[in-house]
Design a protein around this motif. Structure first.
Motif, short mmCIF file in Angstrom:
data_model
loop_
_atom_site.label_atom_id
_atom_site.label_comp_id
_atom_site.label_asym_id
_atom_site.label_seq_id
_atom_site.Cartn_x
_atom_site.Cartn_y
_atom_site.Cartn_z
N THR A 6 27.24 42.77 37.31
CA THR A 6 28.07 41.73 37.35
C THR A 6 28.82 41.13 38.66
O THR A 6 29.43 42.08 39.39
CB THR A 6 29.21 41.68 36.41
OG1 THR A 6 28.56 42.04 34.99
CG2 THR A 6 29.99 40.31 36.03
N GLN A 8 31.48 39.39 41.30
CA GLN A 8 32.65 39.14 41.37
C GLN A 8 33.13 38.04 42.06
O GLN A 8 32.59 37.88 43.05
CB GLN A 8 33.32 40.62 42.02
CG GLN A 8 33.11 41.76 41.13
CD GLN A 8 33.92 41.75 39.76
OE1 GLN A 8 35.00 41.27 39.83
NE2 GLN A 8 33.17 42.23 38.92
N ASP A 20 31.92 29.22 31.92
CA ASP A 20 31.52 30.84 31.82
C ASP A 20 30.29 31.26 32.34
O ASP A 20 29.26 30.45 32.36
CB ASP A 20 31.57 31.18 30.03
CG ASP A 20 32.69 31.25 29.59
OD1 ASP A 20 33.88 31.52 30.05
OD2 ASP A 20 33.08 30.78 28.36
N GLU A 22 28.37 34.12 31.55
CA GLU A 22 27.81 34.97 30.74
C GLU A 22 26.43 35.20 30.95
O GLU A 22 25.58 34.02 31.00
CB GLU A 22 28.09 35.07 29.32
CG GLU A 22 29.48 35.02 29.09
CD GLU A 22 30.48 36.41 29.55
OE1 GLU A 22 29.81 37.54 29.35
OE2 GLU A 22 31.36 36.31 30.20
N GLN A 31 32.20 37.94 36.80
CA GLN A 31 33.59 37.83 36.50
C GLN A 31 34.30 37.26 37.23
O GLN A 31 34.17 37.04 38.63
CB GLN A 31 34.17 39.53 36.53
CG GLN A 31 35.38 39.53 36.07
CD GLN A 31 35.83 40.85 36.22
OE1 GLN A 31 34.97 41.98 36.38
NE2 GLN A 31 37.41 41.15 36.01
N ASN A 33 37.69 35.99 38.94
CA ASN A 33 39.15 36.62 39.36
C ASN A 33 40.05 35.19 40.10
O ASN A 33 39.35 34.69 40.74
CB ASN A 33 39.00 37.80 40.22
CG ASN A 33 38.16 38.74 39.89
OD1 ASN A 33 38.71 39.59 38.95
ND2 ASN A 33 37.00 38.85 40.34
#
Length: 189
Positions: A6, A8, A20, A22, A31, A33
């Motif tokens: 995944t 970052q 999103d 996904e 992901q 942050n």
């Protein structure tokens, strides 16, 4: 999955809403942050981020300083700059990988992020492919000299094949324009 893990993302933007990412809806999983504006952004710079999404309109902290710091401290991180208007100082000239000028759709933002993450992975795979090609050539020379490196040679050839397959699978996922842009950036380095 195209990417081994995944991705970052670090978003340094006070209000940007990201779609999103996904794996069931995207070519990549990520992901997200968000930067903590109550702490120093410089303290949040980390090589673990695959992509920085940066608001070019930031004044405090200064977006130009953040871009420069990321380029210096996390040079492998892709940088996407978001601007409300065409900026007088071009962030791409300063080291950003992409500039997206608003207004833009969620789809345009999503596809730009995907392309940058795929481009980063493609560049890493091609770098490793070339490293392995060099190692294979050296091992072939050593084999011809009578050194006992047959097992190591077979291992490198196997890895080389795997990286060729990975490069092909990533290449098949990106459009011709995206590929041409990735290739231009790879050759510029």
């Amino acid at each position: 999955m195209l990417l081994k893990s995944t991705s970052q993302l670090l978003v340094v933007h006070p209000s940007l809403s990201l779609p999103d990412m996904e794996i069931d809806q995207s070519r990549v999983a990520a992901q997200i942050n968000r930067a903590d504006f109550n702490r120093s952004i410089l303290e949040q710079i980390d090589e673990r981020y695959d992509l920085l999404v940066l608001d070019w309109g930031l004044e405090r902290p200064d977006a130009r300083g953040i871009l420069d710091a990321f380029r210096q401290n996390a040079p492998e991180t892709q940088i996407l700059v978001i601007a409300g208007d065409t900026p007088p100082d071009d962030p791409v000239d300063r080291g950003a990988d992409e500039l997206l000028i608003g207004p833009f759709s969620d789809e345009a933002l999503h596809s730009t992020i995907e392309r940058l993450l795929l481009q980063k992975e493609y560049e890493a795979v091609i770098d490793e492919f070339f490293r392995l090609s060099t190692e294979r050539a050296l091992l072939e020379s050593e084999l011809q000299s009578g050194l006992d490196v047959a097992n190591q040679y077979q291992s490198v050839v196997s890895e080389l094949y795997d990286y060729r397959e990975r490069a092909t699978s990533i290449r098949d996922e990106i459009s011709s324009d995206e590929f041409n842009q990735a290739l231009r950036q790879l050759l510029d380095e």
